[in-house]
Write a protein that holds these residues in place. Structure first.
Motif, PDB file in Angstrom:
ATOM      1  N   CYS A 227       0.867  -1.170   0.089  1.00  0.00           N
ATOM      2  CA  CYS A 227      -0.068  -0.107   0.012  1.00  0.00           C
ATOM      3  C   CYS A 227       0.788   1.383  -0.044  1.00  0.00           C
ATOM      4  N   GLY A 228       2.177   1.225   0.256  1.00  0.00           N
ATOM      5  CA  GLY A 228       2.875   2.281   0.347  1.00  0.00           C
ATOM      6  C   GLY A 228       3.722   2.495  -0.854  1.00  0.00           C
ATOM      7  N   GLY A 229       3.356   1.542  -1.938  1.00  0.00           N
ATOM      8  CA  GLY A 229       4.063   2.006  -3.219  1.00  0.00           C
ATOM      9  C   GLY A 229       3.606   2.648  -4.143  1.00  0.00           C
ATOM     10  N   TYR A 230       4.095   2.892  -5.321  1.00  0.00           N
ATOM     11  CA  TYR A 230       3.685   3.781  -6.195  1.00  0.00           C
ATOM     12  C   TYR A 230       2.050   3.725  -6.624  1.00  0.00           C
ATOM     13  N   ILE A 231       1.747   2.633  -6.911  1.00  0.00           N
ATOM     14  CA  ILE A 231       0.201   2.323  -7.198  1.00  0.00           C
ATOM     15  C   ILE A 231      -0.531   2.365  -5.905  1.00  0.00           C
ATOM     16  N   GLY A 232       0.085   1.804  -4.900  1.00  0.00           N
ATOM     17  CA  GLY A 232      -0.613   1.333  -3.700  1.00  0.00           C
ATOM     18  C   GLY A 232      -1.243   2.791  -2.810  1.00  0.00           C
ATOM     19  N   THR A 233      -0.297   3.814  -3.055  1.00  0.00           N
ATOM     20  CA  THR A 233      -0.655   5.080  -2.577  1.00  0.00           C
ATOM     21  C   THR A 233      -1.812   5.805  -3.253  1.00  0.00           C
ATOM     22  N   THR A 234      -2.065   5.475  -4.461  1.00  0.00           N
ATOM     23  CA  THR A 234      -3.040   5.984  -5.213  1.00  0.00           C
ATOM     24  C   THR A 234      -4.340   5.318  -4.998  1.00  0.00           C
ATOM     25  N   LEU A 235      -4.017   3.821  -4.937  1.00  0.00           N
ATOM     26  CA  LEU A 235      -5.175   2.836  -5.083  1.00  0.00           C
ATOM     27  C   LEU A 235      -6.032   2.732  -3.610  1.00  0.00           C
ATOM     28  N   THR A 236      -5.051   3.038  -2.487  1.00  0.00           N
ATOM     29  CA  THR A 236      -5.796   2.992  -1.184  1.00  0.00           C
ATOM     30  C   THR A 236      -6.651   4.151  -1.121  1.00  0.00           C
ATOM     31  N   PRO A 237      -6.403   5.452  -1.120  1.00  0.00           N
ATOM     32  CA  PRO A 237      -7.506   6.405  -1.068  1.00  0.00           C
ATOM     33  C   PRO A 237      -8.584   6.354  -2.061  1.00  0.00           C
ATOM     34  N   TYR A 238      -8.238   5.733  -3.083  1.00  0.00           N
ATOM     35  CA  TYR A 238      -9.294   5.420  -4.265  1.00  0.00           C
ATOM     36  C   TYR A 238     -10.367   4.436  -3.660  1.00  0.00           C
ATOM     37  N   LEU A 239     -10.068   3.512  -3.144  1.00  0.00           N
ATOM     38  CA  LEU A 239     -11.012   2.485  -2.639  1.00  0.00           C
ATOM     39  C   LEU A 239     -11.690   3.077  -1.342  1.00  0.00           C
ATOM     40  N   LEU A 240     -10.829   3.723  -0.594  1.00  0.00           N
ATOM     41  CA  LEU A 240     -11.523   4.468   0.854  1.00  0.00           C
ATOM     42  C   LEU A 240     -12.572   5.509   0.365  1.00  0.00           C
ATOM     43  N   ARG A 241     -12.343   6.243  -0.760  1.00  0.00           N
ATOM     44  CA  ARG A 241     -13.370   7.193  -1.253  1.00  0.00           C
ATOM     45  C   ARG A 241     -14.673   6.462  -1.606  1.00  0.00           C
ATOM     46  N   ASN A 242     -14.333   5.312  -2.197  1.00  0.00           N
ATOM     47  CA  ASN A 242     -15.469   4.441  -2.725  1.00  0.00           C
ATOM     48  C   ASN A 242     -16.233   3.598  -1.799  1.00  0.00           C
ATOM     49  N   GLY A 243     -16.043   3.675  -0.419  1.00  0.00           N
ATOM     50  CA  GLY A 243     -16.615   3.114   0.701  1.00  0.00           C
ATOM     51  C   GLY A 243     -15.965   1.719   0.889  1.00  0.00           C
ATOM     52  N   TYR A 244     -14.720   1.524   0.468  1.00  0.00           N
ATOM     53  CA  TYR A 244     -14.327   0.118   0.997  1.00  0.00           C
ATOM     54  C   TYR A 244     -13.553   0.486   2.349  1.00  0.00           C
ATOM     55  N   ASN A 245     -13.308  -0.667   3.252  1.00  0.00           N
ATOM     56  CA  ASN A 245     -12.404  -0.603   4.106  1.00  0.00           C
ATOM     57  C   ASN A 245     -11.197  -1.064   3.838  1.00  0.00           C
ATOM     58  N   VAL A 246     -10.045  -0.759   4.277  1.00  0.00           N
ATOM     59  CA  VAL A 246      -8.753  -1.029   3.707  1.00  0.00           C
ATOM     60  C   VAL A 246      -7.759  -1.417   4.806  1.00  0.00           C
ATOM     61  N   ARG A 247      -7.347  -2.596   4.645  1.00  0.00           N
ATOM     62  CA  ARG A 247      -6.174  -3.227   5.485  1.00  0.00           C
ATOM     63  C   ARG A 247      -5.070  -2.925   4.587  1.00  0.00           C
ATOM     64  N   CYS A 248      -3.904  -2.520   5.045  1.00  0.00           N
ATOM     65  CA  CYS A 248      -2.737  -2.421   4.131  1.00  0.00           C
ATOM     66  C   CYS A 248      -1.499  -3.066   5.185  1.00  0.00           C
ATOM     67  N   VAL A 249      -0.759  -3.960   4.146  1.00  0.00           N
ATOM     68  CA  VAL A 249       0.461  -4.360   4.507  1.00  0.00           C
ATOM     69  C   VAL A 249       1.908  -3.798   3.752  1.00  0.00           C
ATOM     70  N   ASP A 250       2.461  -3.184   4.644  1.00  0.00           N
ATOM     71  CA  ASP A 250       3.760  -2.530   4.023  1.00  0.00           C
ATOM     72  C   ASP A 250       4.833  -2.521   4.898  1.00  0.00           C
ATOM     73  N   TRP A 251       5.948  -2.467   4.496  1.00  0.00           N
ATOM     74  CA  TRP A 251       7.212  -2.002   5.465  1.00  0.00           C
ATOM     75  C   TRP A 251       7.646  -0.649   5.387  1.00  0.00           C
ATOM     76  N   LEU A 252       6.942   0.093   4.491  1.00  0.00           N
ATOM     77  CA  LEU A 252       7.352   1.599   4.187  1.00  0.00           C
ATOM     78  C   LEU A 252       8.716   2.026   4.136  1.00  0.00           C
ATOM     79  N   ILE A 253       9.284   1.153   3.264  1.00  0.00           N
ATOM     80  CA  ILE A 253      10.911   1.174   2.819  1.00  0.00           C
ATOM     81  C   ILE A 253      10.971   2.615   2.253  1.00  0.00           C
ATOM     82  N   PHE A 254      10.022   3.256   1.726  1.00  0.00           N
ATOM     83  CA  PHE A 254      10.270   4.572   1.060  1.00  0.00           C
ATOM     84  C   PHE A 254       9.921   5.845   1.842  1.00  0.00           C
ATOM     85  N   GLY A 255       9.547   5.587   3.060  1.00  0.00           N
ATOM     86  CA  GLY A 255       9.303   6.590   4.095  1.00  0.00           C
ATOM     87  C   GLY A 255       7.703   6.380   4.537  1.00  0.00           C
TER      88      GLY A 255
END
Length: 334
Positions: free
Chosen positions: A8-36
């Motif tokens: 979820c902290g990657g290039y696509i994930g950081t766009t996909l996550t808010p997109y799904l949240l805005r569309n009513g989904y609950n989102v659980r993310c797994v990431d090490w956040l190696i990019f910050g």
């Protein structure tokens, strides 16, 4: 509906996550956040969002609690990084994904989407569709293909498995990447007033905007099982099969930068058919490369986006290797 997103902290994930949240989904993310840690600052604290900071290779049943679907996109994210870290690429892009898919089926998750790459086609003549034989040329591409082959046989009437082979992605994202062709060319136009083309630029690459990737994945989440189960989909559009030289010409036209030829021809070249995803789930992109070039160039000029080391994938991984971080960090984001 609760969706587990790996990477979820990657290039696509950081766009996909808010997109799904805005569309009513609950989102659980797994990431090490190696990019910050800040790559998810735009969703931290939002209702319906949950972050599990950890390694995708260590995902256990607790991460799957109450999850209805998984979008599995955590990966070592491109060909050069795959060559730099072949063992890690094989572990994360292949083994971890097959393990997560098996775990999902065991714990009655109903849908699993593997985010793969059109790079599995390698070099092909003519128009290529999902029935064409793959021709992976790199560790990254081979690991993606083996992951596909490992998860598709798990599909049955109670467990829907979908493979999304993404075109080369472009556009502005919270975890920016400047190692993708449209973004790279726009950056050098800003920094040097030059657009660099490898070889003669006649090689083809299919393209898609990062927001359109999010839109396509949402449609795949929602599509009827009988239309998508055990299916592979090229994700993109017929209109965005571009020669590299034509991408450069668009960047040059918009920014005024000059085109400079250098280096050897990239071995990868393929044009894809996207008829299947359009006809099956009605997906067509909203954005063009011209939209993205203008957006990114404006953000660079305005100082909204800056070319930090972490936005260059290979450079960042080399830095982590030098610092010894990769001896303890396990997992990464695309």
């Amino acid at each position: 509906m609760k969706v587990l997103i790996t990477g979820c902290g990657g290039y696509i994930g950081t766009t996909l996550t808010p997109y799904l949240l805005r569309n009513g989904y609950n989102v659980r993310c797994v990431d090490w956040l190696i990019f910050g840690d800040d790559t998810l600052s735009h969703v931290i604290g939002e209702k319906g969002f949950e972050l599990v900071r950890g390694d995708v290779r260590d995902v256990d049943a607790s991460c799957l609690r109450d999850v209805d679907a998984i979008i599995d996109m955590a990966a070592i994210p491109n060909d050069p990084t795959g060559e730099l870290l072949p063992d890690l690429t094989w572990e994360v892009n292949f083994k971890a994904r097959v393990r997560i898919a098996n775990l999902a089926k065991k714990h009655h998750v109903s849908r699993y989407i593997l985010v793969s790459s059109a790079s599995v086609y390698g070099r092909k003549e003519g128009l290529v569709d999902e029935s064409s034989d793959p021709n992976p040329l790199t560790v990254y591409a081979r690991a993606n293909l083996e992951a596909e082959r490992g998860v598709i046989p798990l599909a049955d009437k109670d467990f829907t498995v979908i493979v999304a082979r993404l075109s080369t992605v472009y556009g502005v994202s919270k975890r920016m990447r400047f190692d993708l062709v449209v973004n790279t060319m726009t950056l050098t136009a800003y920094l040097e007033n030059k657009v660099y083309v490898e070889g003669d630029g006649m090689q083809y690459r299919p393209l898609i905007h990062v927001v359109d990737v999010a839109r396509a994945l949402k449609l795949l989440l929602e599509a009827p099982n009988d239309k998508v189960n055990a299916q592979i989909f090229n994700v993109g559009s017929n209109e965005q099969n571009y020669r590299i030289i034509d991408i450069a010409r668009e960047v040059s036209r918009i920014t005024g930068a000059i085109i400079v030829f250098k280096g050897e021809v990239d071995r990868r070249s393929y044009t894809l058919s996207f008829n299947k995803i359009r006809e099956t789930i009605g997906f067509t992109p909203l954005y063009t490369i011209q939209d993205a070039i203008k957006h990114l160039y404006n953000d660079l000029l305005a100082g909204i986006i800056k070319p930090e080391d972490r936005w260059f994938t290979v450079k960042w991984y080399k830095k982590l290797l030098e610092e010894g971080v990769l001896t303890t960090v396990r997992g990464a984001s695309p």
